[in-house]
Design a protein around this motif. Sequence first.
Motif, PDB file in Angstrom:
ATOM      1  N   VAL A  89      30.418  25.256  22.181  1.00 13.49           N
ATOM      2  CA  VAL A  89      31.135  24.169  21.510  1.00 13.49           C
ATOM      3  C   VAL A  89      31.429  24.599  20.077  1.00 13.49           C
ATOM      4  CG1 VAL A  89      31.054  21.764  20.776  1.00 13.49           C
ATOM      5  CG2 VAL A  89      29.981  22.443  22.947  1.00 13.49           C
ATOM      6  N   VAL A  90      32.698  24.610  19.729  1.00 11.65           N
ATOM      7  CA  VAL A  90      33.116  25.054  18.402  1.00 11.65           C
ATOM      8  C   VAL A  90      33.796  23.895  17.675  1.00 11.65           C
ATOM      9  CG1 VAL A  90      34.596  26.658  17.123  1.00 11.65           C
ATOM     10  CG2 VAL A  90      33.411  27.428  19.205  1.00 11.65           C
ATOM     11  N   GLY A  91      33.352  23.625  16.464  1.00 15.58           N
ATOM     12  CA  GLY A  91      33.993  22.615  15.628  1.00 15.58           C
ATOM     13  C   GLY A  91      34.945  23.275  14.652  1.00 15.58           C
ATOM     14  N   MET A  92      36.063  22.629  14.398  1.00 21.08           N
ATOM     15  CA  MET A  92      36.974  23.132  13.362  1.00 21.08           C
ATOM     16  C   MET A  92      37.310  22.010  12.400  1.00 21.08           C
ATOM     17  SD  MET A  92      39.715  25.970  14.460  1.00 21.08           S
ATOM     18  CE  MET A  92      40.185  26.099  12.741  1.00 21.08           C
ATOM     19  N   VAL A  93      37.192  22.314  11.120  1.00 24.19           N
ATOM     20  CA  VAL A  93      37.541  21.355  10.074  1.00 24.19           C
ATOM     21  C   VAL A  93      38.673  21.976   9.278  1.00 24.19           C
ATOM     22  CG1 VAL A  93      36.711  20.066   8.086  1.00 24.19           C
ATOM     23  CG2 VAL A  93      35.134  20.613   9.958  1.00 24.19           C
ATOM     24  N   TYR A  94      39.819  21.289   9.221  1.00 28.31           N
ATOM     25  CA  TYR A  94      40.976  21.901   8.567  1.00 28.31           C
ATOM     26  C   TYR A  94      41.828  20.832   7.905  1.00 28.31           C
ATOM     27  CZ  TYR A  94      42.843  20.651  13.178  1.00 28.31           C
ATOM     28  OH  TYR A  94      43.179  19.967  14.323  1.00 28.31           O
ATOM     29  N   GLU A  95      42.894  21.294   7.277  1.00 25.32           N
ATOM     30  CA  GLU A  95      43.703  20.349   6.518  1.00 25.32           C
ATOM     31  C   GLU A  95      44.960  19.974   7.313  1.00 25.32           C
ATOM     32  OE1 GLU A  95      43.610  22.530   2.813  1.00 25.32           O
ATOM     33  OE2 GLU A  95      41.745  21.535   2.235  1.00 25.32           O
ATOM     34  N   ALA A  96      45.933  19.428   6.624  1.00 20.40           N
ATOM     35  CA  ALA A  96      47.056  18.804   7.316  1.00 20.40           C
ATOM     36  C   ALA A  96      48.062  19.814   7.850  1.00 20.40           C
ATOM     37  CB  ALA A  96      47.743  17.801   6.381  1.00 20.40           C
ATOM     38  N   ARG A  97      47.604  20.672   8.774  1.00 23.36           N
ATOM     39  CA  ARG A  97      48.514  21.633   9.399  1.00 23.36           C
ATOM     40  C   ARG A  97      48.447  21.448  10.903  1.00 23.36           C
ATOM     41  NH1 ARG A  97      47.556  27.383   6.673  1.00 23.36           N
ATOM     42  NH2 ARG A  97      49.253  27.875   8.111  1.00 23.36           N
ATOM     43  N   PRO A  98      49.365  20.685  11.469  1.00 21.92           N
ATOM     44  CA  PRO A  98      49.276  20.346  12.895  1.00 21.92           C
ATOM     45  C   PRO A  98      49.326  21.570  13.819  1.00 21.92           C
ATOM     46  CG  PRO A  98      50.902  18.962  11.780  1.00 21.92           C
ATOM     47  CD  PRO A  98      50.513  20.021  10.813  1.00 21.92           C
ATOM     48  N   ASN A  99      49.950  22.672  13.346  1.00 18.46           N
ATOM     49  CA  ASN A  99      49.989  23.851  14.220  1.00 18.46           C
ATOM     50  C   ASN A  99      48.582  24.379  14.488  1.00 18.46           C
ATOM     51  OD1 ASN A  99      50.021  24.609  11.400  1.00 18.46           O
ATOM     52  ND2 ASN A  99      50.174  26.732  12.115  1.00 18.46           N
ATOM     53  N   VAL A 100      47.665  24.171  13.536  1.00 23.14           N
ATOM     54  CA  VAL A 100      46.288  24.617  13.745  1.00 23.14           C
ATOM     55  C   VAL A 100      45.658  23.868  14.917  1.00 23.14           C
ATOM     56  CG1 VAL A 100      43.989  24.777  12.701  1.00 23.14           C
ATOM     57  CG2 VAL A 100      46.014  25.318  11.342  1.00 23.14           C
ATOM     58  N   THR A 101      46.033  22.611  15.099  1.00 20.95           N
ATOM     59  CA  THR A 101      45.498  21.821  16.204  1.00 20.95           C
ATOM     60  C   THR A 101      45.817  22.484  17.543  1.00 20.95           C
ATOM     61  OG1 THR A 101      45.860  19.849  14.855  1.00 20.95           O
ATOM     62  CG2 THR A 101      45.454  19.500  17.207  1.00 20.95           C
ATOM     63  N   VAL A 102      47.081  22.882  17.691  1.00 18.06           N
ATOM     64  CA  VAL A 102      47.490  23.511  18.947  1.00 18.06           C
ATOM     65  C   VAL A 102      46.864  24.909  19.081  1.00 18.06           C
ATOM     66  CG1 VAL A 102      49.457  24.215  20.362  1.00 18.06           C
ATOM     67  CG2 VAL A 102      49.656  22.237  18.838  1.00 18.06           C
ATOM     68  N   ASP A 103      46.918  25.691  18.014  1.00 17.23           N
ATOM     69  CA  ASP A 103      46.346  27.042  18.048  1.00 17.23           C
ATOM     70  C   ASP A 103      44.872  26.996  18.420  1.00 17.23           C
ATOM     71  OD1 ASP A 103      48.701  28.177  17.283  1.00 17.23           O
ATOM     72  OD2 ASP A 103      48.083  28.649  15.229  1.00 17.23           O
ATOM     73  N   ALA A 104      44.129  26.096  17.771  1.00 18.00           N
ATOM     74  CA  ALA A 104      42.684  26.032  17.998  1.00 18.00           C
ATOM     75  C   ALA A 104      42.390  25.629  19.436  1.00 18.00           C
ATOM     76  CB  ALA A 104      42.035  25.052  17.023  1.00 18.00           C
ATOM     77  N   ALA A 105      43.169  24.682  19.953  1.00 14.34           N
ATOM     78  CA  ALA A 105      42.965  24.267  21.339  1.00 14.34           C
ATOM     79  C   ALA A 105      43.220  25.436  22.287  1.00 14.34           C
ATOM     80  CB  ALA A 105      43.881  23.090  21.677  1.00 14.34           C
ATOM     81  N   GLY A 106      44.277  26.184  22.018  1.00 20.24           N
ATOM     82  CA  GLY A 106      44.624  27.313  22.879  1.00 20.24           C
ATOM     83  C   GLY A 106      43.618  28.440  22.796  1.00 20.24           C
ATOM     84  N   LEU A 107      43.230  28.810  21.569  1.00 23.61           N
ATOM     85  CA  LEU A 107      42.236  29.865  21.398  1.00 23.61           C
ATOM     86  C   LEU A 107      40.908  29.456  22.023  1.00 23.61           C
ATOM     87  CD1 LEU A 107      43.128  30.763  17.717  1.00 23.61           C
ATOM     88  CD2 LEU A 107      43.090  32.432  19.571  1.00 23.61           C
ATOM     89  N   GLY A 108      40.576  28.169  21.894  1.00 23.55           N
ATOM     90  CA  GLY A 108      39.338  27.679  22.491  1.00 23.55           C
ATOM     91  C   GLY A 108      39.370  27.827  24.005  1.00 23.55           C
ATOM     92  N   LEU A 109      40.464  27.374  24.616  1.00 25.72           N
ATOM     93  CA  LEU A 109      40.543  27.466  26.076  1.00 25.72           C
ATOM     94  C   LEU A 109      40.475  28.916  26.536  1.00 25.72           C
ATOM     95  CD1 LEU A 109      41.014  26.227  28.873  1.00 25.72           C
ATOM     96  CD2 LEU A 109      43.467  26.286  28.422  1.00 25.72           C
ATOM     97  N   LYS A 110      41.248  29.771  25.884  1.00 22.14           N
ATOM     98  CA  LYS A 110      41.287  31.175  26.317  1.00 22.14           C
ATOM     99  C   LYS A 110      39.906  31.828  26.185  1.00 22.14           C
ATOM    100  CE  LYS A 110      43.340  35.106  27.464  1.00 22.14           C
ATOM    101  NZ  LYS A 110      44.511  35.488  28.242  1.00 22.14           N
ATOM    102  N   SER A 111      39.145  31.456  25.145  1.00 20.70           N
ATOM    103  CA  SER A 111      37.831  32.058  24.951  1.00 20.70           C
ATOM    104  C   SER A 111      36.719  31.247  25.626  1.00 20.70           C
ATOM    105  CB  SER A 111      37.549  32.211  23.448  1.00 20.70           C
ATOM    106  OG  SER A 111      37.655  30.965  22.790  1.00 20.70           O
ATOM    107  N   GLY A 112      37.098  30.201  26.374  1.00 21.86           N
ATOM    108  CA  GLY A 112      36.114  29.454  27.153  1.00 21.86           C
ATOM    109  C   GLY A 112      35.279  28.472  26.361  1.00 21.86           C
ATOM    110  N   ASN A 113      35.767  28.071  25.170  1.00 24.95           N
ATOM    111  CA  ASN A 113      35.010  27.147  24.329  1.00 24.95           C
ATOM    112  C   ASN A 113      35.615  25.752  24.335  1.00 24.95           C
ATOM    113  OD1 ASN A 113      33.030  28.955  22.890  1.00 24.95           O
ATOM    114  ND2 ASN A 113      34.940  30.004  22.352  1.00 24.95           N
ATOM    115  N   ALA A 114      34.737  24.752  24.281  1.00 26.41           N
ATOM    116  CA  ALA A 114      35.209  23.391  24.042  1.00 26.41           C
ATOM    117  C   ALA A 114      35.340  23.199  22.535  1.00 26.41           C
ATOM    118  CB  ALA A 114      34.219  22.382  24.619  1.00 26.41           C
ATOM    119  N   MET A 115      36.446  22.590  22.112  1.00 24.54           N
ATOM    120  CA  MET A 115      36.753  22.469  20.689  1.00 24.54           C
ATOM    121  C   MET A 115      36.648  21.009  20.238  1.00 24.54           C
ATOM    122  SD  MET A 115      37.507  25.687  20.106  1.00 24.54           S
ATOM    123  CE  MET A 115      38.280  25.766  18.484  1.00 24.54           C
TER     124      MET A 115
END
Lengths: 423, 423
Positions: free
Chosen positions: A124-150
């Motif tokens: 389980v990986v937590g991400m804390v970030y600022e107002a950049r919506p592209n990070v939301t999609v990137d983090a979800a994708g990187l999480g899935l590919k690496s097998g982590n829940a985000m």
Amino acid sequence: MNSNLEQSTARVAAAGKAARVASKRLALLSRAEKDAALGVLADAIEAAEASIVVGNGRDLERGRDAGISDSLADRLRMTPERVSAVAQALRDLAALPDPVGEVVRGNTLANGLQIKQVRVPMGVVGMVYEARPNVTVDAAGLGLKSGNAMILRGGSAAADTNAAIVAALRESLERQGLPADAVQLLDGGHEDVQALITARGLVDLVIPRGGAKLIETVVTGSTVPVIETGTGNVHVYVDADADLDMALEIAVNSKTHRPSVCNAAESLLVHRDVADEFLPRVLRTLADKDVTLHADERATALAGDVETKPVTDEAWNTEFHDLEMSVGVVDSLDEAIEHIDGYSTHHTDCIVTENRAAARAFIAQVDSAVVMVNASTRFTDGGEFGFGAEIGISTQKLHARGPMALAELTTTKWVVDGDGQIR
Amino acid sequence: MNSNLEQSTARVAAAGKAARVASKRLALLSRAEKDAALGVLADAIEAAEASIVVGNGRDLERGRDAGISDSLADRLRMTPERVSAVAQALRDLAALPDPVGEVVRGNTLANGLQIKQVRVPMGVVGMVYEARPNVTVDAAGLGLKSGNAMILRGGSAAADTNAAIVAALRESLERQGLPADAVQLLDGGHEDVQALITARGLVDLVIPRGGAKLIETVVTGSTVPVIETGTGNVHVYVDADADLDMALEIAVNSKTHRPSVCNAAESLLVHRDVADEFLPRVLRTLADKDVTLHADERATALAGDVETKPVTDEAWNTEFHDLEMSVGVVDSLDEAIEHIDGYSTHHTDCIVTENRAAARAFIAQVDSAVVMVNASTRFTDGGEFGFGAEIGISTQKLHARGPMALAELTTTKWVVDGDGQIR
């Protein structure tokens, strides 16, 4: 504990438990299953374009009312083109190798035990970030590919955009028979961050991504493992033996190519032997590109009609993230290394030189995540390094240093295979 | 801040700055220089045998007065033979490869930039541990070999022993023309630990090594990066398809070979299909070896005349570190995995089975640093794994997992070599 924090703690505990359950499913997915899912998620993001853009419109309106800067508004904005771009980023992830299952090392011991160290998801990986919506999609994708829940905690300025994105992702996961809780969004107040970074046992790793203040808050307040990212007080040092045409290009590109990002240069140091020739040229070129210059006495003396301000200790310590730069003259390579040691955030530092010994000394003695010889500091980037993706740039020494991508979202497990060995 | 903590903060700040200076020298030493220095340090430890043993005598006397346990006194004791053994451990380190300079990965990018990720020392590493003087010597040696300056904080019960050891090491370093501050000992009160784990920017990593309470204190109180080590609630699961003779040997060896250490088993789970045959044998054998048994209802029913206590949730959660074990029957492999998931500290867990599918499922689903098939859990050890040394066993997922040795005391640096590339 105030009641907001109590509510956040309960919310994060529930999210953490749900994420743990989801992570067990994700850890067992094959690469083929994950890649197929990424493609479907990309389609879902594109299909949700209207709701994302509408949500983003509300965020932008609130932002305008609150008087946010143009650059912040630009980072926040999701146009249909940007929605397509983030969807495409998900598809691109499918083309990358799966880090999970990679055997890092292994051997057979004298007693016949076969040991191997294998990459596995963090969990389980937590991400804390600022107002950049592209990070939301990137983090979800990187999480899935690496097998982590985000568990994602984006800036409140992007709340409606993130809600639309995460709703689309979760719905798509569910429709695919995958756990929706692989991607969760925390939308409470600042207390959610506090609860997330102290959720020991529930969260395996928290990655803060944003400005220095956000990162400091997370790093000093957390009791879960954290990877510090991003702050970059980046230096370019022009050595006595530099090719000065090359040095001009590197200094100007490092500063002006995209000044708002962490790998942009903030300070320029010039060896005294080439200062007379180099500084008038580089200061003029930078000034022509609207760079505000903070110069030490010797650099000021060589500035000619270029306007400069006296450089202060504060300026040397500042990440301008803008068209602004500190400039100074040093007497030696050693003085340059010492200056960098004192002011660098150990993100990226560069020497321009044709001298092998100077390059070797700089590489050996500058203690930064990325040390460059004769290249623009703008190359410190997961995409440029060929990782195909980036979740941040680590400036700490533990676990990951420099650009982080899929492998950095994994840990390892030792598998010991015996046939009855005892001690 | 109370005045003790203020003093500790000042002391740690001074130690950290001195360590940073020393670390810059250490980072540039060649392997040959470091290996030679290790040999001289070993001689110095042997030459200081008398002062170490005398200091140790004072520690033991204080310990006796304070009523410490026999096992604690045994860990604390430094006989002439033990002094020789720790000196030999330093010589053995010289035979190991130098992790510094290893190229982890690298390639040439399309634009001609040559990038490589190279192992470099962490810099300044803090260690907080209990009254085991051998750790003082090991940590100093591992630090030197990996190019790190070490700030050591041993248990106050070993204060005089550690002072004698560190004095000998520092004097030897100085006589060799190496920085004495490569090895520093904090000998203040508990506030020194507090100051060390919050010395951001001064210390790159803190490794706590000891009991669960020490580790909890360090992990939750620190603002510098930490690697959690050592707590081991270790399980052996005997599958329906186990070779029961092998299972008996593994269960007994895992529990009784050296019960005080973290890789000793604490819990035994047995599949119901083999419980009737296996449990009477294993319980009798364990009882004959003086193991106190906490058994669930089904195991108790099969215990015959072997005395058992009813197992409680607390017992399942306890690392006995002694001749004591929890035993239970499970209905399935899934139930075993679920039990382990609930109670394991994710250090080492073992399945005994001849069934390939069961082994694969256990390996995939048990989320521990070391997952074993058909081997004693006592093999989770840097020495047994062939690392030649061990600084602890990480039970966290960040940076290092499982036995840690020289490579785990390094970080990496990206070196980017260009000929004028810009973006």
